[in-house]
Design a protein around this motif. Sequence first.
Motif, PDB file in Angstrom:
ATOM      1  N   ILE A   1      10.870  -6.339  12.918  1.00  8.86           N
ATOM      2  CA  ILE A   1      11.801  -5.331  13.435  1.00  8.86           C
ATOM      3  C   ILE A   1      13.049  -5.377  12.563  1.00  8.86           C
ATOM      4  CG2 ILE A   1      13.255  -4.613  15.370  1.00  8.86           C
ATOM      5  CD1 ILE A   1      11.223  -5.893  17.244  1.00  8.86           C
ATOM      6  N   LYS A   2      13.456  -4.208  12.078  1.00 15.09           N
ATOM      7  CA  LYS A   2      14.687  -4.136  11.294  1.00 15.09           C
ATOM      8  C   LYS A   2      15.716  -3.327  12.066  1.00 15.09           C
ATOM      9  CE  LYS A   2      12.567  -4.621   6.714  1.00 15.09           C
ATOM     10  NZ  LYS A   2      12.486  -4.103   5.319  1.00 15.09           N
ATOM     11  N   ILE A   3      16.977  -3.773  11.951  1.00 14.46           N
ATOM     12  CA  ILE A   3      18.082  -3.088  12.619  1.00 14.46           C
ATOM     13  C   ILE A   3      18.907  -2.385  11.553  1.00 14.46           C
ATOM     14  CG2 ILE A   3      20.057  -3.311  14.149  1.00 14.46           C
ATOM     15  CD1 ILE A   3      18.823  -5.931  15.170  1.00 14.46           C
ATOM     16  N   TYR A   4      18.926  -1.050  11.627  1.00 15.55           N
ATOM     17  CA  TYR A   4      19.586  -0.220  10.624  1.00 15.55           C
ATOM     18  C   TYR A   4      20.850   0.376  11.244  1.00 15.55           C
ATOM     19  CZ  TYR A   4      20.060   3.684   7.264  1.00 15.55           C
ATOM     20  OH  TYR A   4      20.509   4.595   6.320  1.00 15.55           O
ATOM     21  N   ASP A   5      21.955   0.229  10.562  1.00 14.44           N
ATOM     22  CA  ASP A   5      23.227   0.765  11.038  1.00 14.44           C
ATOM     23  C   ASP A   5      23.356   2.209  10.555  1.00 14.44           C
ATOM     24  OD1 ASP A   5      26.069   1.483  11.174  1.00 14.44           O
ATOM     25  OD2 ASP A   5      26.358  -0.598  11.775  1.00 14.44           O
ATOM     26  N   LEU A   6      23.322   3.155  11.474  1.00  9.91           N
ATOM     27  CA  LEU A   6      23.367   4.568  11.101  1.00  9.91           C
ATOM     28  C   LEU A   6      24.720   4.979  10.540  1.00  9.91           C
ATOM     29  CD1 LEU A   6      21.436   5.992  14.194  1.00  9.91           C
ATOM     30  CD2 LEU A   6      20.652   6.048  11.815  1.00  9.91           C
ATOM     31  N   ASP A   7      25.791   4.290  10.912  1.00  8.69           N
ATOM     32  CA  ASP A   7      27.111   4.622  10.382  1.00  8.69           C
ATOM     33  C   ASP A   7      27.258   4.143   8.942  1.00  8.69           C
ATOM     34  OD1 ASP A   7      27.917   5.862  12.729  1.00  8.69           O
ATOM     35  OD2 ASP A   7      28.661   3.968  13.599  1.00  8.69           O
ATOM     36  N   ARG A   8      26.763   2.947   8.660  1.00  5.60           N
ATOM     37  CA  ARG A   8      26.894   2.386   7.320  1.00  5.60           C
ATOM     38  C   ARG A   8      25.748   2.782   6.393  1.00  5.60           C
ATOM     39  NH1 ARG A   8      28.608  -3.877   8.806  1.00  5.60           N
ATOM     40  NH2 ARG A   8      30.562  -3.376   9.919  1.00  5.60           N
ATOM     41  N   GLY A   9      24.630   3.155   6.988  1.00  4.39           N
ATOM     42  CA  GLY A   9      23.483   3.531   6.167  1.00  4.39           C
ATOM     43  C   GLY A   9      22.833   2.337   5.491  1.00  4.39           C
ATOM     44  N   SER A  10      22.744   1.200   6.208  1.00  4.04           N
ATOM     45  CA  SER A  10      22.156   0.009   5.602  1.00  4.04           C
ATOM     46  C   SER A  10      21.525  -0.874   6.668  1.00  4.04           C
ATOM     47  CB  SER A  10      23.226  -0.787   4.848  1.00  4.04           C
ATOM     48  OG  SER A  10      24.248  -1.211   5.726  1.00  4.04           O
ATOM     49  N   ILE A  11      20.620  -1.785   6.195  1.00  3.55           N
ATOM     50  CA  ILE A  11      19.972  -2.734   7.100  1.00  3.55           C
ATOM     51  C   ILE A  11      20.963  -3.803   7.482  1.00  3.55           C
ATOM     52  CG2 ILE A  11      18.181  -4.502   7.292  1.00  3.55           C
ATOM     53  CD1 ILE A  11      17.056  -1.769   7.461  1.00  3.55           C
ATOM     54  N   GLU A  12      21.067  -4.058   8.779  1.00  7.01           N
ATOM     55  CA  GLU A  12      22.006  -5.041   9.283  1.00  7.01           C
ATOM     56  C   GLU A  12      21.332  -6.387   9.555  1.00  7.01           C
ATOM     57  OE1 GLU A  12      23.770  -4.848  13.467  1.00  7.01           O
ATOM     58  OE2 GLU A  12      25.358  -3.959  12.241  1.00  7.01           O
ATOM     59  N   GLU A  13      20.080  -6.329  10.008  1.00 10.60           N
ATOM     60  CA  GLU A  13      19.384  -7.568  10.357  1.00 10.60           C
ATOM     61  C   GLU A  13      17.889  -7.315  10.368  1.00 10.60           C
ATOM     62  OE1 GLU A  13      19.387 -10.912  13.977  1.00 10.60           O
ATOM     63  OE2 GLU A  13      20.863  -9.275  13.960  1.00 10.60           O
ATOM     64  N   GLU A  14      17.115  -8.380  10.148  1.00  9.20           N
ATOM     65  CA  GLU A  14      15.661  -8.285  10.190  1.00  9.20           C
ATOM     66  C   GLU A  14      15.107  -9.417  11.045  1.00  9.20           C
ATOM     67  OE1 GLU A  14      11.728  -8.260   7.231  1.00  9.20           O
ATOM     68  OE2 GLU A  14      13.757  -7.998   6.402  1.00  9.20           O
ATOM     69  N   ILE A  15      14.168  -9.080  11.936  1.00  4.69           N
ATOM     70  CA  ILE A  15      13.551 -10.067  12.814  1.00  4.69           C
ATOM     71  C   ILE A  15      12.057 -10.104  12.502  1.00  4.69           C
ATOM     72  CG2 ILE A  15      13.107 -10.710  15.205  1.00  4.69           C
ATOM     73  CD1 ILE A  15      15.526  -8.922  15.961  1.00  4.69           C
ATOM     74  N   ASN A  16      11.603 -11.254  12.011  1.00  5.16           N
ATOM     75  CA  ASN A  16      10.193 -11.426  11.712  1.00  5.16           C
ATOM     76  C   ASN A  16       9.434 -11.769  12.986  1.00  5.16           C
ATOM     77  OD1 ASN A  16      10.296 -10.960   8.873  1.00  5.16           O
ATOM     78  ND2 ASN A  16      11.202 -13.001   8.629  1.00  5.16           N
ATOM     79  N   LEU A  17       8.293 -11.143  13.179  1.00  6.88           N
ATOM     80  CA  LEU A  17       7.509 -11.353  14.394  1.00  6.88           C
ATOM     81  C   LEU A  17       6.358 -12.334  14.197  1.00  6.88           C
ATOM     82  CD1 LEU A  17       7.328  -7.652  15.619  1.00  6.88           C
ATOM     83  CD2 LEU A  17       8.970  -9.419  16.284  1.00  6.88           C
ATOM     84  N   ILE A  18       6.123 -12.750  12.969  1.00  4.41           N
ATOM     85  CA  ILE A  18       5.066 -13.726  12.720  1.00  4.41           C
ATOM     86  C   ILE A  18       5.588 -14.848  11.830  1.00  4.41           C
ATOM     87  CG2 ILE A  18       3.179 -12.090  12.991  1.00  4.41           C
ATOM     88  CD1 ILE A  18       2.991 -11.867   9.998  1.00  4.41           C
TER      89      ILE A  18
END
Length: 392
Positions: A375-392
Amino acid sequence: EMCIRDRLYLEAAVKFIEISLRYLPSNVAEAIRVYVDRGEYSEAYSHIIEYLSTLGYKEVSSIIEQINSELSESSYRYIDSTRFYVYSINGIEIGYRGMFTVEGSLLDQFCMEEYGDRYFIVATTSTEQEIRYKVGEYRIAPPAYKGIEVVTCSNSKCSTTTIPVDVRGYETLKIDVLPTFSTSLMSNNVYIVDIENQRVVSRLKSLAEGERIYAARLVKNIFFLVTFRQVDPLFAIDITDPLNPRVLGYLKIPGFSEYLHPLPNDMLLGIGLEDGALKISLFNVSNPAKMAETSIIKISNTWSPALQDHHAVTVYLYRNITVIPAYIGYGAKQGFIIFSFTNNTLKLDDVIDHDNPMRSVYIGSKLFTISNTAIKIYDLDRGSIEEEINLI
């Protein structure tokens, strides 16, 4: 209860037997007619096929061509249909109210919608098929071995013997005749049903003959349909008066839309394909009689799960954006496409890299892109990936 198609097979098989007798030698025909008189049509059919298999391919093809010609003059046609069962639900009580049948089959859930408290609208594609018989020829290769090996073991002792196989008379050619259905006509229909008495009260038939429905959507009192063959007709059907639906207009454009989504200000979003490219279309439908495709985005060699499952489409109305998963370059680049819609215009905002993209959801300014591994968290205001959560 025998279904229409099964009954058609049976009736056509009997007709096939009757016609075949005229093309068989008299002695063969007389022997087969004995089975026909007894009503043993299966035996008669088997003996006809058995005789035809002794002839050459060209001779059998000639006979079958003449039989098909005679069958085409008969009314041995199958038109698919869909049956609906209606139930009333009151709390935990469920009661059967009735059923109705319409001609054709449905593409998906958007082809059937409630309209008001009393009416139900259904869009179908009708396929008329004719029974035909096809000659098949195939070869059976003789076995490569000369014998069958048999191993016998007892008290830890084994012996081997061989059973010889004579392949000289082995059959190498077989002719068969099989019934098939061939499509003779395809068209589309819209039915409006009074759900109180399960009765079709109005219909529009034979829309876009030779084409089939690719997408449908009811927006207020306008039912939109997309059909496809060479160009993409977007039909606008007014159902304000359920007893008198009418086509207000249609728009022909290249490609076709697989999914339609209503947007504010009388706009309609279409997601589809054109010449192997993923195509995003924005339609102005404020005047259904004069609809217009105001903006498009085409991405070559690209496929999206949104073409097959509308759950893959995320529309964020507050920010006027849509997000869909995509395999760009047929998988060379994978991720989520963000595009915005403002003032009758589409704009590609960003592509978020994400392997095996599946779904996306939003909370405030955060867009969560999801696959089965991360799961990746994308900041719509900044236009960039804020954090990534690996599920495996």
